[in-house]
Structure formats: structure tokens, C-alpha cells
Write an enzyme that holds these catalytic residues in place. Structure first.
Site, PDB file in Angstrom:
ATOM      1  CG  ASN A   1      -4.766   2.023   3.410  1.00  0.00           C
ATOM      2  OD1 ASN A   1      -4.451   0.989   2.689  1.00  0.00           O
ATOM      3  ND2 ASN A   1      -4.355   3.218   2.801  1.00  0.00           N
TER       4      ASN A   1
ATOM      5  CG  HIS B   1      -2.098  -0.684   0.865  1.00  0.00           C
ATOM      6  ND1 HIS B   1      -3.212  -1.021   1.643  1.00  0.00           N
ATOM      7  CD2 HIS B   1      -2.256  -2.049   0.123  1.00  0.00           C
ATOM      8  CE1 HIS B   1      -4.049  -1.919   1.148  1.00  0.00           C
ATOM      9  NE2 HIS B   1      -3.577  -2.407   0.399  1.00  0.00           N
TER      10      HIS B   1
END
Ligand code: HEM
Ligand SMILES: *[C@@H]1O[C@H](CO)[C@@H](O)[C@H](O)[C@H]1NC(C)=O
Ligand SMILES: *[C@@H]1O[C@H](CO)[C@@H](O)[C@H](O)[C@H]1NC(C)=O
Length: 317
Positions: free
Chosen positions: A93, A65
């Protein structure tokens, strides 16, 4: 002879240009300035994984990420400020990314040993590799020399990370946008041989997908009976979520991918052959995974005088 020399000159110039383009990262970047770096990271990762095996998976995902948003620049580690909203709070997230405290612990140790020398972005790259290795995965030499971003991008974190409802063509395009091939995408998805997902990530699949083993779907519905259980967990790799091997692909062959996006890799499309190949050939999976991890780790790093060496991974200096 002249033509040999010309060719030689062209090759020399080309390789100088290529090395400028990549000049940036090297495996020996801290050999003089922080010789114990890799040992410090490894020891902290051993402690963290001994405490909770899943954390190895969480660090791998944190690195993915990070790299997909503005390159591998530790932007993902920044907390909210008055001037920007953090990537941590973006929907892929929030309530999901883990491992920030492990990075903080490693950073503290690294600052003690080598003050203001090692970037948070490089620490994250090493921690992700060690997480994979400690759960039985392949090892590789991590290229280093990244510097840390001075800002984060909440909006890109919302838009540029692939989601669990993506179909195959959307998955391929989201990786292509980062310079990664469909083969890289399928190999990197093997990261789902470790770790867990929340009910909110697999509910639609458990209730509505047709390309799913019925008994497996029933178990997943039991994990996810109602909106009241958004955060209850299921393993991404049914039998061995703390062992890094190729069973993720074996599960896809019998329609037991946990996420809709996982099953898209084996659903009558272009990646079927590769999934079958990895399911039969652990060595090939490990090799392709390593190559793709190195490629992912090289996405737009900040180098030279760009960015900074953050002292605390959560805040810009
Ligand atoms: C191909 C597109 C991908 C999609 C759509 C995707 C999606 C997801 C989702 C939805 C979760 C569960 C999040 C949650 O419910 O909290 C997850 C977990 C995870 N992903 Fe991916 N992912 C992808 C690619 C990758 C890649 C490239 C890697 C690393 C190489 C990776 C590593 C992981 C790991 C290790 C976990 C478990 C983390 C933990 O247990 O803390 N994923 N992914
Ligand atoms: C895949 O998803 C994209 C974006 O949602 C959509 O535009 C496209 O039509 C889908 N492709 C297939 C083959 O279903
Ligand atoms: C399943 O699909 C139906 C029809 O599209 C939709 O109304 C429903 O909300 C979906 N259920 C889940 C759990 O996603």
C-alpha cells in the site's frame, strides 16, 4: 402432502439460517436513514473523476485492499495511532494506494446530510462502484450495512494481499483464502483494465520474464531504466487505462500483461480458457465482474453492534 410440508419447513429453516449468516447487508439499508446517500457519493465521485480519471481506478483498488484485510471494514482508511500501525504503511500500500482524500470529502458531505449514520466501509463500497461506472464499466446494486473497524492490521496487509510476482497457484490460493474462486479471481483481475502501476511493480517482469512481448518489454524497460525511477508509471491496460472494458484480457493474449501476476492468468494454465472467453465476450466479463465484486464486498462485514460508525474515516471514534 406431509412430506411436502416437511420439505417446506426444512427449506424455510434453511433460508432463515442463510439469511442470518448474510442478514447483514442489504441494498436498502439506508433508504430511511439517509435517502440521499447514493446521490451524494455519486456527485463527489463525478467531481473527482472529472478532475482526474485515474482516481476511479484508485478507489476500486482501495476497496479491494480494504476487503482483503479483516473484511470490508474501512480498516484501510485508518491512520497510524499509538496502539496500532496502519494498513496504509504496509508494503503493498505504501506510496501506492490513493483516493483517501476523496473518501474524506464524501464523508464530510454525508455527515452533513446524515450525521453519525453511514459507515466509512459503505461509503468506500459505493465509491468503488461509482468509479467503475464512471469509467464505462458495469453497474450493480451495492449491498450496505457494514460497520467500521476499531483497529487495523499492518501485518495482515503485508501478508494477505497478493503481489505482482505471484504465480497462478499463489493467486488462486490468496483469493480462495477469502472465499473467492479462481473464476472470481480472474474476473476481478479485470479491474486492471483501468489504472497505473509503478516501475517497482513491473521491473522484474520487464527485465526478466520470458512470457512477454519483446517490443512491449522494451517499452516498459524504458519506463523503468533504473532504481532511481521507482515511482514512474505505466498503464495496466496498455491502450485504454481510463476505459473499463475487456481489453485487459486481449492484451494478455498477446503477452502484454503489465504485471507478472497478470500474465500468469494466460500462461498455459487453468485460466487460459476463461481469459480467452472474456477477451471475446465483454458481456460475460461484465457479468462475472459484478458478481465477484458483490461477493468480495460481502467478505466478513462488521454488522449489528460490532464495530462503529466512524465520524472521521481516518480515526476511530
Ligand atoms: C489478482 C491479484 C492482484 C495483484 C497481484 C494486484 C497487484 C497490483 C499492483 C502491483 C498494482 C500497482 C501498484 C503500484 O505499483 O502502485 C495494482 C494496481 C491496481 N489494481 Fe491490482 N492486483 C490484483 C487484483 C486486483 C483486484 C481484484 C482489483 C479490483 C477489483 C484490482 C484493482 C487495481 C487497480 C484499479 C489498480 C490501479 C490503481 C491506480 O491506478 O491507482 N487489482 N494491482
Ligand atoms: C508458486 O509460488 C509458490 C510460492 O512462492 C511456490 O511454492 C510454488 O512452487 C510455485 N508454483 C509453481 C507452479 O511455480
Ligand atoms: C533479473 O534476474 C537476475 C537473476 O535472477 C537478477 O540478478 C536480477 O536482479 C533481475 N533483474 C531485475 C531487474 O529484476
Amino acid at each position: 402432502m406431509a412430506s411436502f410440508r416437511n420439505h417446506f419447513a426444512i427449506i424455510l429453516i434453511a433460508s432463515i439460517l442463510v439469511s442470518f449468516a448474510n442478514a447483514k447487508l442489504s441494498t436498502n439499508f439506508y433508504d430511511c436513514t439517509c435517502p440521499n446517500l447514493q446521490e451524494i457519493v455519486r456527485n463527489e465521485m463525478i467531481a473527482a473523476v472529472n478532475k482526474e480519471q485515474r482516481i476511479g481506478a484508485s478507489l476500486l483498488r482501495l476497496f479491494f485492499h480494504d476487503c482483503f484485510i479483516n473484511g470490508c471494514d474501512a480498516g484501510i482508511l485508518l491512520d497510524d495511532t499509538k496502539t496500532f500501525r496502519s494498513e496504509k504503511t504496509a508494503s503493498p500500500n505504501r506510496n501506492s494506494l490513493r483516493g483517501f482524500e476523496v473518501i474524506d470529502n464524501i464523508k464530510t458531505r454525508v455527515e452533513d446530510a446524515c450525521p453519525a449514520t453511514v459507515s466509512c466501509a459503505d461509503i468506500l463500497a459505493l465509491a468503488a462502484r461509482d468509479g467503475v461506472v464512471l469509467l464505462g464499466g458495469p453497474t450493480w446494486e451495492v449491498t450496505l450495512g457494514r460497520r467500521d473497524a476499531r483497529t487495523a492490521s499492518f501485518s495482515r496487509a503485508n501478508n494477505q494481499l497478493p503481489g505482482p510476482s505471484y504465480n497462478l497457484s499463489a493467486l488462486i490460493s490468496s483469493f480462495a483464502a477469502k472465499g473467492l474462486s479462481a473464476r472470481d479471481m480472474t474476473a476481478l483481475s479485470g479491474g486492471h483494465t483501468i489504472g497505473q502501476a509503478r516501475c517497482s511493480s513491473f521491473r522484474d517482469r520487464a527485465y526478466n520474464d520470458t512470457e512477454i512481448d519483446p517490443a512491449f518489454a522494451a517499452e516498459r524497460r524504458a519506463d523503468c531504466p533504473c532504481k532511481c525511477r521507482e515511482n514512474s508509471l505505466a498503464p495496466l491496460d496498455l491502450q485504454t487505462p481510463t476505459r473499463f472494458e475487456n481489453s485487459y484480457y486481449k492484451n494478455l493474449l498477446v503477452k502484454r500483461g503489465l504485471l507478472h501476476s497478470d500474465q500468469e492468468l494466460f500462461n498455459g494454465g487453468s485460466q487460459d480458457r476463461l481469459v480467452r472467453f472474456y477477451s471475446n465476450n465483454e458481456g460475460a466479463f461484465r457479468r462475472d465482474f459484478v458478481n465477484a465484486m458483490i461477493k468480495m464486498g460481502n467478505i466478513s462485514p462488521l454488522t449489528g453492534t460490532h464495530g462503529e460508525i466512524r465520524l472521521n474515516c481516518r480515526v476511530v471514534n
